[in-house]
Design a protein around this motif. Structure first.
Motif, PDB file in Angstrom:
ATOM      1  N   THR A 156      12.035   6.271  -0.293  1.00 30.99           N
ATOM      2  CA  THR A 156      12.723   4.979  -0.288  1.00 30.99           C
ATOM      3  C   THR A 156      12.491   4.249  -1.607  1.00 30.99           C
ATOM      4  O   THR A 156      11.394   4.284  -2.161  1.00 30.99           O
ATOM      5  CB  THR A 156      12.213   4.115   0.868  1.00 30.99           C
ATOM      6  OG1 THR A 156      12.421   4.812   2.095  1.00 30.99           O
ATOM      7  CG2 THR A 156      12.944   2.781   0.934  1.00 30.99           C
TER       8      THR A 156
ATOM      9  N   TYR B 212       8.814   3.974  -2.642  1.00 30.86           N
ATOM     10  CA  TYR B 212       7.906   3.875  -1.498  1.00 30.86           C
ATOM     11  C   TYR B 212       7.921   5.172  -0.693  1.00 30.86           C
ATOM     12  O   TYR B 212       8.946   5.854  -0.618  1.00 30.86           O
ATOM     13  CB  TYR B 212       8.327   2.735  -0.558  1.00 30.86           C
ATOM     14  CG  TYR B 212       8.178   1.356  -1.124  1.00 30.86           C
ATOM     15  CD1 TYR B 212       6.987   0.656  -0.986  1.00 30.86           C
ATOM     16  CD2 TYR B 212       9.233   0.744  -1.782  1.00 30.86           C
ATOM     17  CE1 TYR B 212       6.850  -0.625  -1.495  1.00 30.86           C
ATOM     18  CE2 TYR B 212       9.109  -0.537  -2.297  1.00 30.86           C
ATOM     19  CZ  TYR B 212       7.915  -1.220  -2.150  1.00 30.86           C
ATOM     20  OH  TYR B 212       7.781  -2.479  -2.659  1.00 30.86           O
ATOM     21  N   GLU B 213       6.784   5.447  -0.074  1.00 35.10           N
ATOM     22  CA  GLU B 213       6.751   6.500   0.921  1.00 35.10           C
ATOM     23  C   GLU B 213       7.481   5.998   2.159  1.00 35.10           C
ATOM     24  O   GLU B 213       7.310   4.853   2.562  1.00 35.10           O
ATOM     25  CB  GLU B 213       5.297   6.846   1.294  1.00 35.10           C
ATOM     26  CG  GLU B 213       4.501   7.460   0.162  1.00 35.10           C
ATOM     27  CD  GLU B 213       4.934   8.884  -0.145  1.00 35.10           C
ATOM     28  OE1 GLU B 213       5.792   9.422   0.581  1.00 35.10           O
ATOM     29  OE2 GLU B 213       4.419   9.449  -1.120  1.00 35.10           O
TER      30      GLU B 213
ATOM     31  N   ARG C 294       4.660   3.909  -4.399  1.00 33.15           N
ATOM     32  CA  ARG C 294       4.309   5.088  -5.189  1.00 33.15           C
ATOM     33  C   ARG C 294       4.292   4.757  -6.693  1.00 33.15           C
ATOM     34  O   ARG C 294       3.396   5.169  -7.419  1.00 33.15           O
ATOM     35  CB  ARG C 294       5.330   6.201  -4.950  1.00 33.15           C
ATOM     36  CG  ARG C 294       5.291   6.819  -3.573  1.00 33.15           C
ATOM     37  CD  ARG C 294       6.564   7.556  -3.246  1.00 33.15           C
ATOM     38  NE  ARG C 294       6.921   8.555  -4.239  1.00 33.15           N
ATOM     39  CZ  ARG C 294       6.850   9.877  -4.063  1.00 33.15           C
ATOM     40  NH1 ARG C 294       6.395  10.344  -2.905  1.00 33.15           N
ATOM     41  NH2 ARG C 294       7.227  10.717  -4.990  1.00 33.15           N
TER      42      ARG C 294
ATOM     43  N   PRO D 127       0.801  -1.232   0.000  1.00 27.73           N
ATOM     44  CA  PRO D 127       0.000   0.000   0.000  1.00 27.73           C
ATOM     45  C   PRO D 127       0.832   1.280   0.000  1.00 27.73           C
ATOM     46  O   PRO D 127       0.338   2.325  -0.396  1.00 27.73           O
ATOM     47  CB  PRO D 127      -0.822  -0.116   1.290  1.00 27.73           C
ATOM     48  CG  PRO D 127      -0.027  -1.027   2.173  1.00 27.73           C
ATOM     49  CD  PRO D 127       0.650  -1.995   1.246  1.00 27.73           C
ATOM     50  N   SER D 128       2.095   1.215   0.466  1.00 30.44           N
ATOM     51  CA  SER D 128       2.916   2.432   0.517  1.00 30.44           C
ATOM     52  C   SER D 128       3.701   2.675  -0.766  1.00 30.44           C
ATOM     53  O   SER D 128       4.458   3.643  -0.846  1.00 30.44           O
ATOM     54  CB  SER D 128       3.877   2.360   1.705  1.00 30.44           C
ATOM     55  OG  SER D 128       4.777   1.281   1.542  1.00 30.44           O
TER      56      SER D 128
ATOM     57  N   ARG E 215       8.999   9.686   8.784  1.00 25.45           N
ATOM     58  CA  ARG E 215       9.960  10.746   8.480  1.00 25.45           C
ATOM     59  C   ARG E 215      10.478  11.330   9.798  1.00 25.45           C
ATOM     60  O   ARG E 215       9.772  12.070  10.476  1.00 25.45           O
ATOM     61  CB  ARG E 215       9.301  11.839   7.632  1.00 25.45           C
ATOM     62  CG  ARG E 215       8.937  11.368   6.223  1.00 25.45           C
ATOM     63  CD  ARG E 215       8.251  12.478   5.454  1.00 25.45           C
ATOM     64  NE  ARG E 215       7.918  12.046   4.109  1.00 25.45           N
ATOM     65  CZ  ARG E 215       8.632  12.357   3.034  1.00 25.45           C
ATOM     66  NH1 ARG E 215       9.709  13.107   3.165  1.00 25.45           N
ATOM     67  NH2 ARG E 215       8.277  11.933   1.839  1.00 25.45           N
TER      68      ARG E 215
ATOM     69  N   LYS F 250       8.280   5.039   5.885  1.00 24.32           N
ATOM     70  CA  LYS F 250       7.372   4.633   6.954  1.00 24.32           C
ATOM     71  C   LYS F 250       7.253   5.707   8.024  1.00 24.32           C
ATOM     72  O   LYS F 250       6.202   5.888   8.616  1.00 24.32           O
ATOM     73  CB  LYS F 250       7.857   3.318   7.571  1.00 24.32           C
ATOM     74  CG  LYS F 250       7.780   2.144   6.600  1.00 24.32           C
ATOM     75  CD  LYS F 250       8.245   0.869   7.258  1.00 24.32           C
ATOM     76  CE  LYS F 250       8.157  -0.302   6.279  1.00 24.32           C
ATOM     77  NZ  LYS F 250       8.653  -1.555   6.900  1.00 24.32           N
TER      78      LYS F 250
END
Length: 383
Positions: free
Chosen positions: A110, A97-98, A75, A72-73, A102, A100
């Protein structure tokens, strides 16, 4: 930061795996531009640019597999295919990926890259990283997931003892890269400041991160390595760090080099130790195993021969499904006809069951037993 779990398997010798962070504003645009340029130059056979949902939904070569879902993360998912040699094809996927969490502004995006060849990977083949990312210092795609650590350059160790030990711990437990620590016997000139990884073969170059200890850090680096990893680093020497947990084939003495001349010349002994370490079996991190499964079971970029084979396979499957449906229809029709015949037999042909006459014995066959007998013939395929 959480510790990476590992699986019981090792990295396949046909695979090339990497993970890092892009700190620029438009990572997907950098990838897209590079792929377009390399295909136009004939370096790539082809590439694909997929939405994560599309990549998860339209798996082509294999049945739907949860391991082929980028998550789901995700992009964006990019695929590329090229031939490093006439008889070898490499297939690779890069997923952005976004992050997990920041921890600070500008931590970046990532990315995970998995590539696999038809045969054992050759370190002299082109680096899969530069098939997706521009090989330019101006594009900041080459940061490790460990903060403040970067490929393609030298990374000076923190001066604080606790920070230094924390850095070593994170690099051996979380990073997918090979980490090397070099102590500068004296402050090097411009040539000596260049990373030793520049002398490595292309595919290995982007899997090695070099850490430098300044001349004043000789003792603090030695103590930190001894406490964290049980290693020693000679003054003016270098050491290839093990993974955590340490593999059975790792020998600290073997992967320690007594002297590394940082004068721009090729440090042959250290390079040989790095190549030797890279050839050892290494544990496959859980995240890397997922990326490899996604590559194998979620591949979309087909060659013409693969498209033909896929179409032929689909025709065969549809034919088998149609034959099964036809067979089921015939069986149902025969069962219905048998049921009607049994019912007619039980009701003397007019659809109304007849009671037994007074004084007459119990009929030999009841309507229920007649139906059961009729359907029993269809349970036994030999009747």
């Amino acid at each position: 930061m959480a510790k990476n779990s590992t699986s019981s398997t090792t990295v396949p010798d046909t695979a090339w795996l990497a993970r890092g962070r892009h700190l620029g504003p438009e990572p997907e645009l950098d990838v897209r531009r590079n792929l377009i340029a390399l295909k136009a130059a004939g370096v790539l056979d082809d590439f694909a640019d997929l939405e994560p949902a599309e990549a998860a939904r339209s798996t082509v070569l294999h049945p739907r597999d949860e391991s082929a879902d980028p998550g789901p993360s995700a992009r964006r998912v990019f695929e590329a295919r090229w031939r490093p040699a006439d008889d070898v094809t490499v297939r690779a996927q890069l997923t952005t990926y976004e992050p997990k969490a920041r921890r600070k502004q500008g931590e970046g995006v990532t990315w995970v890259l998995a590539a696999e060849a038809d045969r054992r990977w050759d370190p002299h083949w082109p680096s899969p990283a530069t098939m997706f990312w521009p090989d330019s210092d101006q594009v900041t795609w080459d940061h490790d997931t460990v903060p403040d650590v970067r490929l393609r350059t030298t990374n000076h160790l923190p001066k604080d003892d606790d920070e230094l030990r924390h850095r070593l711990r994170e690099c051996t437990r979380q990073s997918w890269c090979i980490h090397v620590v070099v102590h500068e016997a004296m402050t090097p000139d411009t040539k000596g400041q260049q990373p030793v990884s520049a002398f490595l073969p292309p595919s290995l170059r982007h899997q090695v991160i070099e850490h430098r200890a300044t001349p004043e850090q000789a003792q603090i680096a030695d103590v930190a390595l001894k406490r964290e990893l049980g290693l020693r680093i000679p003054r003016g020497g270098g050491v290839v760090l093990p993974t955590a947990p340490q593999g059975p084939d790792y020998d600290a003495e073997r992967f320690t080099v007594r002297s590394v001349f940082l004068d721009g010349s090729e440090p042959t002994e250290l390079l040989d130790r790095i190549k030797e370490f890279a050839a050892l079996p290494r544990p496959l991190p859980a995240d890397a195993e997922q990326a490899l499964n996604q590559l194998r079971h979620g591949w979309h970029l087909l060659t013409p021969d693969e498209e033909l084979a896929h179409a032929q396979g689909m025709v065969t499957k549809y034919a088998e499904a149609l034959a099964a449906m036809t067979n089921s229809r015939d069986l149902y029709r025969e069962a219905a006809e048998a049921a009607q015949a049994a019912l007619a037999e039980a009701s003397s042909g007019d659809g109304v069951p007849r009671p037994a006459a007074p004084g007459q014995g119990k009929p030999d066959v009841s309507p229920l037993s007649a139906l059961t007998k009729a359907f029993g013939r269809f349970r036994d395929p030999n009747k």
